[in-house]
Write a protein that holds these residues in place. Structure first.
Motif, mmCIF file in Angstrom:
data_model
loop_
_atom_site.group_PDB
_atom_site.id
_atom_site.type_symbol
_atom_site.label_atom_id
_atom_site.label_comp_id
_atom_site.label_asym_id
_atom_site.label_seq_id
_atom_site.Cartn_x
_atom_site.Cartn_y
_atom_site.Cartn_z
ATOM 1 N N GLN A 160 0.860 -1.180 0.000
ATOM 2 C CA GLN A 160 0.000 0.000 0.000
ATOM 3 C C GLN A 160 0.904 1.241 0.000
ATOM 4 N N PHE A 161 1.507 1.495 -1.189
ATOM 5 C CA PHE A 161 2.540 2.520 -1.272
ATOM 6 C C PHE A 161 1.988 3.922 -1.041
ATOM 7 N N GLU A 162 0.751 4.166 -1.486
ATOM 8 C CA GLU A 162 0.175 5.502 -1.296
ATOM 9 C C GLU A 162 0.016 5.831 0.186
ATOM 10 N N GLU A 163 -0.289 4.821 1.014
ATOM 11 C CA GLU A 163 -0.405 5.036 2.455
ATOM 12 C C GLU A 163 0.971 5.096 3.114
ATOM 13 N N ALA A 164 1.914 4.366 2.538
ATOM 14 C CA ALA A 164 3.251 4.311 3.135
ATOM 15 C C ALA A 164 3.979 5.649 3.018
ATOM 16 N N LEU A 165 3.857 6.277 1.858
ATOM 17 C CA LEU A 165 4.669 7.470 1.596
ATOM 18 C C LEU A 165 4.411 8.614 2.583
ATOM 19 N N VAL A 177 12.062 6.667 2.188
ATOM 20 C CA VAL A 177 11.175 7.500 1.360
ATOM 21 C C VAL A 177 11.570 7.371 -0.106
ATOM 22 N N ALA A 178 12.855 7.445 -0.380
ATOM 23 C CA ALA A 178 13.327 7.321 -1.762
ATOM 24 C C ALA A 178 12.949 5.963 -2.350
ATOM 25 N N THR A 179 13.029 4.929 -1.533
ATOM 26 C CA THR A 179 12.645 3.591 -1.999
ATOM 27 C C THR A 179 11.179 3.548 -2.400
ATOM 28 N N ILE A 180 10.314 4.130 -1.562
ATOM 29 C CA ILE A 180 8.877 4.148 -1.862
ATOM 30 C C ILE A 180 8.611 4.965 -3.124
ATOM 31 N N GLU A 181 9.300 6.075 -3.272
ATOM 32 C CA GLU A 181 9.081 6.916 -4.453
ATOM 33 C C GLU A 181 9.464 6.178 -5.733
ATOM 34 N N ILE A 182 10.511 5.365 -5.670
ATOM 35 C CA ILE A 182 10.852 4.541 -6.836
ATOM 36 C C ILE A 182 9.754 3.516 -7.091
ATOM 37 N N GLU A 183 9.252 2.896 -6.015
ATOM 38 C CA GLU A 183 8.182 1.911 -6.168
ATOM 39 C C GLU A 183 6.934 2.533 -6.780
ATOM 40 N N LEU A 184 6.686 3.794 -6.455
ATOM 41 C CA LEU A 184 5.507 4.481 -6.998
ATOM 42 C C LEU A 184 5.767 5.035 -8.397
ATOM 43 N N GLY A 185 6.962 4.799 -8.914
ATOM 44 C CA GLY A 185 7.271 5.250 -10.272
ATOM 45 C C GLY A 185 7.476 6.743 -10.389
ATOM 46 N N ASP A 186 8.018 7.349 -9.337
ATOM 47 C CA ASP A 186 8.249 8.795 -9.354
ATOM 48 C C ASP A 186 9.743 9.058 -9.175
ATOM 49 N N PRO A 187 10.549 8.837 -10.225
ATOM 50 C CA PRO A 187 12.005 9.001 -10.081
ATOM 51 C C PRO A 187 12.406 10.436 -9.780
ATOM 52 N N ASN A 188 11.637 11.414 -10.277
ATOM 53 C CA ASN A 188 11.994 12.821 -10.021
ATOM 54 C C ASN A 188 11.898 13.141 -8.530
ATOM 55 N N ALA A 189 10.824 12.672 -7.884
ATOM 56 C CA ALA A 189 10.684 12.882 -6.442
ATOM 57 C C ALA A 189 11.824 12.191 -5.697
ATOM 58 N N CYS A 190 12.192 11.012 -6.153
ATOM 59 C CA CYS A 190 13.297 10.281 -5.531
ATOM 60 C C CYS A 190 14.592 11.076 -5.623
ATOM 61 N N LEU A 191 14.839 11.681 -6.771
ATOM 62 C CA LEU A 191 16.061 12.463 -6.952
ATOM 63 C C LEU A 191 16.080 13.698 -6.051
ATOM 64 N N ILE A 192 14.891 14.313 -5.842
ATOM 65 C CA ILE A 192 14.821 15.468 -4.942
ATOM 66 C C ILE A 192 15.095 15.036 -3.507
#
Length: 820
Positions: free
Chosen positions: A526-531, A564-579
């Motif tokens: 449940q990545f949306e709840e995890a983030l 957090v970066a791990t979850i952002e990758i799982e959610l397919g948001d590489p830009n957020a991960c880079l930030i």
């Protein structure tokens, strides 16, 4: 019952036994038939004690002999000319074993003959049955039978592979003799005991195979388990084994009869109208010992495995540890607990495993040897078990009983966590007291709340470690009730995260609560709840770090950033991960000057992880060159850490993982030149070398072996690009074998099974490219079967459905090519 009379008769029996003329129970009780059954039972128990619990009551022990043994082969037992008997090796209840030389093939073999004296027709039949059953079981843990023959004397005999070594009974005895009497918990964590437990797992797998072939052993014991000189584990003596085609309906019904307890409580210990007791009394199941033949089934072997495990943990059989009279009484009670006789230092996990295997009622035992083996594996890997000694609620209740004043705010409201308002209301009720008294109470109450919260958090950690992790390991096996249970844990963490206190302690508790909530949601996919939970953890930890004069919150903050970066990758948001990773990297860099050596070392590991996450983000964005630069930074950091601490397995593991990623990244940007591909292969080689060493050094940590599976998988792609298709297939074979081994060792953990079809698909493509249509068809077909099973378990997973369709498409392509 006249116990004094029984004791007098048993004294008489022992006196006569010492003189070599022991009487049968019927003769001994000729004038006292009212105590016949009790005397029979006590004689049976004493026989087991006198034999050191190593052989069946109706048979003699099988013990290796030396070259000068008086047990010599009669001349008439010379068999066909191609075998030359050399010396006696062992004598058992049914037969005598000789070492012989196979003159034709020039190899050592073992030849077993029936006993020459006292062999009944039934025993001869059992002897032949042992050979036939053993010959039908093809398993590395079962000695293969080469031939069944007839001796010159007309007796049956059979030829087996010869394996020298020591029995498990001897190995365990040596272990406990070396430990002495002052053993403690550290002895249960020693390499010696871990090796014995790994051997026990191998025995469970052998028994599971036999059960799969519908064969019941009925005499599992340490003296029937042979440990070869090269790591072999073999289960011997199938003389009373029984072929049980699909355990009879009678047995299945008996195992689920509500009157099982009544049957056991009312059973006579020696009455054999239902059947004759078989097996070794000290290791046989109660249903075997009591002659309850209708109850004897595969669960009976589980009990014998439990008794063997008990012997490993104590150096004694349950009968010997409890004492024969107590043991006899205990197996008449369904609720008996033989594990009460384990050493107090025995780890709780092993105690509970042993308890489940030694249940008197067969329905309460493990359902299969694989389940038992899986729990031993989990114990060795320090993973949660399927049998848990107590829930976290019990632990918290025990804590509350010891601290009634401190825990009142925790348990009175029925919640795990308390909020500061509870303490505040207590203070309001005291507002008319003197100021000094009020200040003292206020300070004490607030201190209690903080302590109560810490204890509540500790209980929740234990709950996650001992219960929830097991449920997550089962993955798609989670039921609705189980998911509701996990949601209740999340609710308790949520209450802790809602603390209204602004103190540093309360904020720290909130930060950890949010971090746990985020990671649990992540495990539930449940990545949306995890983030948002993980981001809240970052917020609290960031504020604490900014306000603190020391860097004590920095390790948790950097870890939260990685998550957090791990979850952002799982959610397919590489830009957020880079930030996220850029912010975290700068924060760490700004704070590094004031760190002590230990904290700096931990932070360096997180820095490497942040670079690795940035590499993953760039890979998602198809910017492989940027990914390579980030991976180079990660490797440089890890190399420095390894130089500082060469034995740190976590750093070695990280290097293996990063090198694996580097090989793949370089392969994706290779300019098709051989030099570029060779560089990719060098990193892939290092990944495999590092992970293989870790997997070998830490066999109890399956994550190392799983990483090795993917390292072989990735290197195969590099080798394919180099045109080395056969070498790529070899890598995929290694990957598939390792994944299959994990799936067999941990059958409840689905992730180990789910990588198998991916490996099969890639290997099938390589076979297809090489023109090996048959092998390609086989791989695609097997992959399709795996995907069908996975889709059935998770019908709403669209990615799985796509993979199934792809496997079907590839298989159809192969089959069409065959038609043309």
């Amino acid at each position: 019952m006249n116990q004094s009379l029984v004791d007098q008769l048993m004294d008489r029996w022992e006196e006569l036994s010492e003189q070599g003329c022991a009487l049968a129970a019927e003769e001994l009780c000729a004038d006292h038939p009212e105590v016949l059954e009790e005397v029979r039972w006590q004689i049976l128990a004493l026989n087991a004690i006198h034999s050191h619990f190593g052989f069946a009551s109706q048979d003699s022990p099988a013990e290796p002999t030396d070259h000068n043994s008086q047990f010599q082969p009669p001349s008439e037992l010379q068999i066909i000319a191609s075998f030359r008997l050399e010396r006696a090796y062992a004598v058992g209840g049914l037969g005598q074993v000789f070492i012989a030389q196979d003159e034709t093939l020039n190899r050592k073999v073992a030849i077993k003959f029936p006993k020459r004296q006292g062999m009944t027709t039934e025993q001869l039949s059992r002897f032949e049955q042992e050979a036939r059953i053993t010959g039908q079981l093809e398993h590395p843990g079962i000695v293969p039978v080469h031939a069944l023959d007839i001796s010159n004397a007309g007796e049956p005999c059979y030829v087996m592979r010869f394996v020298d070594g020591e029995t498990l009974q001897q190995s365990v005895a040596t272990f406990w003799n070396n430990q002495g009497s002052n053993f403690d918990r550290h002895d249960f964590e020693s390499d010696g005991l871990r090796h014995l437990l790994q051997t026990f797992v191998a025995v469970c797998n052998i028994v599971a195979y036999a059960h799969g072939q519908e064969v019941l052993h009925r005499d599992i014991k340490p003296n029937n388990i042979l440990l070869g000189p090269f790591g072999e584990t073999l289960l011997l003596d199938w003389g009373i084994a029984k072929h049980m085609p699909e355990q009879s309906e009678t047995i299945r019904l008996a195992h689920h009869d509500n009157r099982v307890e009544e049957q056991y409580n009312n059973a006579s210990p020696v009455h054999t109208a239902q059947g004759r007791a078989l097996g070794t009394p000290a290791y046989a199941s109660p249903e075997q010992t009591l002659g309850q033949c209708v109850q004897v089934g595969f669960a009976s072997d589980i009990y014998s495995l439990g008794a063997t495990l008990f012997y490993i943990l104590t150096g004694k059989a349950p009968l010997e540890a409890a004492g024969w009279s107590t043991y006899l009484e205990s197996i008449r009670s369904v609720d008996a607990k033989l594990v009460d006789y384990l050493p107090h230092a025995t780890p709780v996990g092993l105690r509970e495993i042993c308890n489940k295997t030694l249940q008197i009622d067969p329905t309460r035992r493990y359902q299969s040897p694989l389940e038992l083996a899986a729990d031993i594996d989990r114990f060795l890997a320090r993973e949660p078990l399927s049998v848990l000694p107590e829930s976290w609620w019990t632990k918290l209740a025990r804590w509350a009983r010891k601290r009634p004043t401190l825990s009142g705010a925790v348990v009175a409201s029925g919640l795990v966590c308390v909020i500061a308002a509870a303490a505040t209301s207590a203070i309001v009720n005291r507002k008319n007291q003197e100021l000094s008294e009020g200040n003292r109470v206020l300070q004490g109450a607030l201190s209690s709340v903080e302590e109560a919260n810490r204890v509540a958090l500790s209980a929740l950690r234990g709950m996650v470690d001992e219960v929830v992790t097991l449920k997550f390991a089962e993955g798609d096996h989670l039921s609705e009730n189980e998911r509701s249970y996990i949601q209740s844990i999340l609710q308790q963490y949520s209450k802790l995260s809602e603390l209204q206190e602004s103190s540093e302690q309360a904020q720290a508790l909130q930060a950890e609560a949010f971090l746990q909530i985020g990671m649990m949601y992540y495990r539930l996919d449940q990545f949306e709840e995890a983030l948002p939970a993980l981001q809240s953890a970052m917020k609290f930890l960031g504020e604490l770090h900014a306000q603190s004069s020391s860097p004590k919150y920095l390790p948790d903050l950097s870890t939260a950033c990685v998550n957090v970066a791990t979850i952002e990758i799982e959610l397919g948001d590489p830009n957020a991960c880079l930030i996220t990773t850029a912010t975290a990297t700068k924060l760490i860099a700004d704070a590094q000057s004031g760190l002590d050596a230990e904290t700096a070392y931990l932070i360096e590991g997180d820095r490497a992880s942040l670079h690795r996450m940035r590499a993953e983000a760039f890979e998602v964005k198809n910017e492989s060159s940027q990914a390579v630069r980030e991976l180079q930074s990660a490797i440089a950091i890890l190399e420095r850490m390894l130089a500082e601490s060469p034995s740190d397995s976590s750093v070695q593991f990280a290097i293996g993982q990063v090198c694996r990623m580097m090989g793949s990244a370089l392969n994706s940007i290779a300019d098709n030149s051989l030099d570029s591909l060779k560089q990719a292969q060098q990193y892939a080689d290092r990944a495999i070398s590092t992970l293989a060493q870790l997997s070998s050094a830490f066999p109890d940590k399956p994550r190392y072996e799983m990483a090795l599976v993917w390292a072989h998988f990735d290197r195969a792609e590099v080798l394919k690009a180099m045109g080395a298709n056969q070498s790529a297939i070899t890598d995929l074979n290694d990957s598939f074998d390792a994944a299959t081994n994990l799936a067999l060792r941990f059958p409840l953990i689905s992730v180990y099974r789910e990588c198998l079809p991916l490996i099969l698909m890639r290997r099938g493509s390589l076979h297809w490219n090489q023109g090996n249509v048959t092998a390609a068809d086989s791989d695609f077909s097997n992959a399709e079967a795996h995907f069908i099973e996975m889709v059935a378990a998770r019908p709403n997973d669209k990615s799985l459905l796509k993979q199934l369709i792809q496997s079907q498409s590839e298989r159809a392509k192969v089959q069409l090519s065959r038609q043309h």
